[in-house]
Design a protein around this motif. Structure first.
Motif, PDB file in Angstrom:
ATOM      1  N   SER A   1       0.195  25.562 -33.714  1.00 35.55           N
ATOM      2  CA  SER A   1       0.918  24.411 -33.185  1.00 35.55           C
ATOM      3  C   SER A   1       0.621  23.135 -33.991  1.00 35.55           C
ATOM      4  O   SER A   1       1.535  22.469 -34.461  1.00 35.55           O
ATOM      5  CB  SER A   1       0.553  24.259 -31.715  1.00 35.55           C
ATOM      6  OG  SER A   1       1.016  23.054 -31.217  1.00 35.55           O
ATOM      7  N   CYS A   2      -0.684  22.814 -34.233  1.00 43.25           N
ATOM      8  CA  CYS A   2      -0.996  21.558 -34.924  1.00 43.25           C
ATOM      9  C   CYS A   2      -1.515  21.790 -36.340  1.00 43.25           C
ATOM     10  O   CYS A   2      -1.670  20.834 -37.109  1.00 43.25           O
ATOM     11  CB  CYS A   2      -2.011  20.740 -34.124  1.00 43.25           C
ATOM     12  SG  CYS A   2      -3.667  21.468 -34.128  1.00 43.25           S
TER      13      CYS A   2
ATOM     14  N   CYS B   1      -4.309  26.523 -36.387  1.00 43.41           N
ATOM     15  CA  CYS B   1      -3.599  26.507 -35.106  1.00 43.41           C
ATOM     16  C   CYS B   1      -2.099  26.570 -35.390  1.00 43.41           C
ATOM     17  O   CYS B   1      -1.581  25.797 -36.187  1.00 43.41           O
ATOM     18  CB  CYS B   1      -3.936  25.239 -34.339  1.00 43.41           C
ATOM     19  SG  CYS B   1      -2.837  24.941 -32.948  1.00 43.41           S
TER      20      CYS B   1
ATOM     21  N   ALA C   1      -7.564  21.230 -29.711  1.00 43.78           N
ATOM     22  CA  ALA C   1      -6.599  20.196 -29.334  1.00 43.78           C
ATOM     23  C   ALA C   1      -5.465  20.747 -28.474  1.00 43.78           C
ATOM     24  O   ALA C   1      -5.051  20.110 -27.506  1.00 43.78           O
ATOM     25  CB  ALA C   1      -6.025  19.533 -30.588  1.00 43.78           C
ATOM     26  N   CYS C   2      -4.965  21.918 -28.822  1.00 45.40           N
ATOM     27  CA  CYS C   2      -3.747  22.418 -28.150  1.00 45.40           C
ATOM     28  C   CYS C   2      -4.020  23.467 -27.087  1.00 45.40           C
ATOM     29  O   CYS C   2      -3.087  23.919 -26.416  1.00 45.40           O
ATOM     30  CB  CYS C   2      -2.772  23.000 -29.173  1.00 45.40           C
ATOM     31  SG  CYS C   2      -2.586  22.000 -30.640  1.00 45.40           S
TER      32      CYS C   2
ATOM     33  N   CYS D   1      -7.264  26.658 -29.814  1.00 51.42           N
ATOM     34  CA  CYS D   1      -7.328  25.393 -30.552  1.00 51.42           C
ATOM     35  C   CYS D   1      -7.950  24.338 -29.644  1.00 51.42           C
ATOM     36  O   CYS D   1      -7.562  24.225 -28.485  1.00 51.42           O
ATOM     37  CB  CYS D   1      -5.924  24.964 -30.980  1.00 51.42           C
ATOM     38  SG  CYS D   1      -5.876  23.294 -31.661  1.00 51.42           S
TER      39      CYS D   1
HETATM   40 ZN    ZN Z   1      -3.705  22.934 -32.267  1.00 50.85          ZN
END
Ligand code: ZN
Ligand code: ANZ
Length: 683
Positions: free
Chosen positions: A493-494, A491, A452-453, A450
């Motif tokens: 996570s997000c 993702c 972002a993560c 990801c």
């Molecule tokens: Zn993410």
């Protein structure tokens, strides 16, 4: 002659299937889930086969040997585990897909069906209920869980490394796939490239993997030695050489040496082609850039580098000697210095190292002698074409003069440490195990990238990550990468759009824990502690010497990793190891240079042979490796049709000690057939 009305021949074709079915119906070879302690346990395992298409004589020997041990131990009152499975991922299935348009899964499972039937006809005492193939999602899904546990436990990491890159096939090549600097399939010149890859941190266990070899008292010495050399513990020193003028943002270069005692015999410093100093020099000088490109074409194989002619180029940079006031030495780039070993730089001492000497002679660099061999006179001793690499007494070496090699090493390290110019260290040859492969037919690495993560593990409830079935092999590169939808995921996570890892695992990962999975092959977790701890270690492992290093070392690492993570109580997978010899066969070449199959020749008792078609004599090479090109392979299926499994098994056991190579001969197998006749009547 015998006039009693016995059948003319023992009818193996009826008897063998009869008993095989009776064993199956009676579940005669079933082992308990957990050894119950009423009898001692014994786990016998042969290296599982790759489903290439048909079984070969090597398999017959391997599985017959294991079967004898299994049956013997059962007869002696042991509880015996003797399973079988398939090492089923790998490149040949993908090649079949590209060349013949058959799906890798279809090709693999078809081969497994054929080979299972052949093995079953051999009458092996295998518990077929435990069978699995590593390409079953129920196996590789559990492997993905292990991968994530190793990741969480700090035994897997992602890092950049140099790889052999095939610019046409768009794939990383293993060293064995680089032939004369070219990709084995595409024929394109291989490039060295830096890529982010997944690694198992095998180096974290280097000391334990080395030390524990001592305890493996039922392993061949030869295999232990090969492993020890591969792990490669070297005691030596790092030495820092100040650059006369800074380069690449550095004011010094560090080298690794096992011979700090020979520092006064230095005549040059050399760095690898990938070293930052080499890049800095190349930026100033096109000739240097050209040389680096040539060296890269060699690939990363140590063997290729070892064999190649020693070549180099002077960078024009110079370094100061740590001990000799005012002395400076040239910095070369040399093709025999590996970036991946030590610091990627060496000091060259031509009198004490053969590669350095070859290099110095070629480029007319000085060869100052510093080690006096025992019994030599310093006024007459000279180095010619051979370096003196053994111990001796130091001379021409300032404050080290008169010291023997070991004392000289210690004194040099003490002096370097006192000046802050170096330090004594232990260096390991073992590298972390890069497992990323840009291939379809392998276990998907269960992570998601990801923006972002960062890198996220695939959540447990989304495992297994199953291979998509609709893949296109007509394009080059990794089919998982250019599949239209497979890699596009949210993702975990997000929830934003992210990308699935499209690399799959090196198939050596699959074979690094299958022996443990056999103890609970259908479990919903990778292992079941009581079963694994009850059955492991394998008491007798049997296979070919070609696996002496990688497979056995990776299995040892995996087992150690699992015990480190608290999943296993044993740290070593194989208490006993046996490496069997090869099955060979004579090869026959006609006078006009054609290879003749065994059934095309008549063989006399003295071993000479004639061509059945022409009556002309043929050239016989005894004990040749079986190969399709020489037409000297023997098909186990045909042997079983003709003589029965017992005869094949008896011959393969009786001919030569099992650790040695043996020769399959028609006279041998027919002798074994006569021998089995009276024995068979006692069934
Ligand atoms: Zn993410
Ligand atoms: C100077 C020297 C003098 C060396 C001498 C040997 C004999 P092992 O035993 O395998 O650890 N070396 C170090 N790093 C290298 C690299 N990246 N590529 C190629 N060669 C490298 O070998 C250590 C020796 O191999 C080191 O000791 C170094 O050469 C070389 F009389 O240093 B020696």
């Amino acid at each position: 002659m015998n006039d009693v009305a016995l059948p003319a021949r023992y009818d193996f074709a009826a008897a063998e299937p009869h008993w095989q079915q009776a064993w199956e119906a009676g579940a005669c070879f079933a082992a308990p889930d957990v050894p119950d302690g009423s009898k001692p346990k014994y786990y016998v395992l042969e290296m599982f086969p790759y489903p290439s298409g048909k079984i070969h004589m090597g398999h017959v020997r391997n599985y017959t040997l294991g079967d004898v041990v299994a049956r013997y131990k059962r007869a002696r009152g042991f509880q015996v585990l003797h399973p079988m499975g398939w090492d089923a991922f790998g490149l040949p299935a993908e090649n079949a897909a590209r060349e013949r348009g058959v799906h890798p899964a279809a090709w693999t499972y078809q081969n497994i069906a054929t080979m299972r039937a052949e093995l079953q006809r051999m009458g092996l005492s295998i518990e077929w209920d435990r069978e699995f193939a590593t390409c079953d999602p129920s196996y590789y899904g559990q492997q993905q869980k292990l991968f994530l546990e190793f990741l969480k436990g700090g035994l897997v990491e992602r890092k950049e490394s140099w790889v052999n890159w095939d610019p046409v096939d768009h794939t990383v090549l293993a060293n064995e796939q680089v032939i004369d600097g070219r990709g084995w399939r595409s024929g394109a010149p291989v490039e060295k490239k830096k890529l982010s890859q997944w690694f198992f941190s095998i180096t974290k266990f280097a000391p334990q993997l080395l030390e524990a070899l001592d305890g493996l008292d039922r392993w061949p010495e030869r295999v232990k030695l090969m492993q020890a050399n591969w792990i490669g513990r070297s005691e030596g020193a790092r030495v820092r050489f100040a650059l006369e003028t800074p380069a690449a943002g550095q004011d010094s270069v560090e080298v690794f040496t096992t011979r700090p005692d020979t520092l006064f015999g230095m005549s040059f410093l050399a760095v690898a082609a990938e070293h930052p100093l080499a890049a800095a020099a190349a930026a100033q000088n096109p000739a240097i850039a050209g040389f680096i490109t040539e060296v890269r074409a060699l690939g990363t194989s140590e063997a290729a580098i070892e064999q190649a002619e020693k070549r180099g180029i002077d960078t024009g940079l110079r370094v100061k000697h740590p001990f000799i006031e005012g002395a400076t030495f040239p910095v070369w780039i040399a093709n025999f210095v590996l970036m991946e070993y030590g610091t990627g730089a060496i000091f060259g001492c031509p009198s004490g190292d053969q590669r350095d000497l070859d290099f110095a002679r070629k480029y007319d660099l000085p060869v100052p002698p510093v080690i006096l061999p025992p019994g030599e006179d310093s006024s007459t001793f000279a180095i010619g074409k051979t370096a003196y690499t053994d111990d001796g007494v130091l001379y021409n070496s300032g404050f080290l003069d008169g010291l023997a090699t070991d004392a000289g090493k210690r004194a040099a390290i003490d002096a370097l440490e006192a000046k802050g110019q170096g330090k004594g260290i232990v260096n390991w040859r073992l590298r972390d195990w890069g497992v990323s492969r840009q291939r379809y037919w392998g276990c998907p690495i269960p992570v998601i990238h990801c923006d972002a993560c960062g890198t996220q593990p695939v959540p447990q409830d989304q495992l297994p990550v199953v291979l998509p079935e609709d893949v296109d092999f007509s394009k080059s590169g990794n089919p998982l990468d250019h599949h239209p939808s497979w890699k596009h995921v949210a993702c975990p996570s997000c929830g934003k759009p992210a990308l699935r890892e499209t690399d799959t695992c090196d198939t050596f990962v699959d074979s690094s824990w299958y022996f443990a999975r056999f103890t609970a092959p259908k479990a919903g977790t990778p292992l079941v502690a009581e079963a694994a701890n009850g059955w492991l270690p394998v008491d007798q492992y049997i296979g070919g010497i070609e696996h002496a290093i990688l497979h056995l070392l990776y299995s040892r690492f995996f087992t150690r990793g699992l015990s480190h993570l608290g999943q296993l109580s044993t740290a070593e997978p194989f208490a006993g190891l046996f490496t069997q010899g090869m099955v060979q066969h004579a090869s026959y070449k006609s006078q006009d240079g054609r290879w003749l199959a065994p059934d095309e020749v008549d063989v006399a008792t003295d071993g000479s042979a004639t061509d059945k078609a022409t009556g002309l004599s043929v050239t016989v090479a005894r004990n040749d490796k079986m190969s399709k090109s020489k037409r000297n392979t023997i098909d186990p299926g045909a042997i079983i049709d003709h003589y029965g499994a017992d005869t094949a098994r008896w011959f393969i056991l009786s001919d030569n000690p099992p650790e040695r190579d043996m020769e399959w001969t028609e006279s041998g197998v027919s002798g074994a057939s006569r021998f089995t006749q009276p024995v068979s009547y006692t069934h």
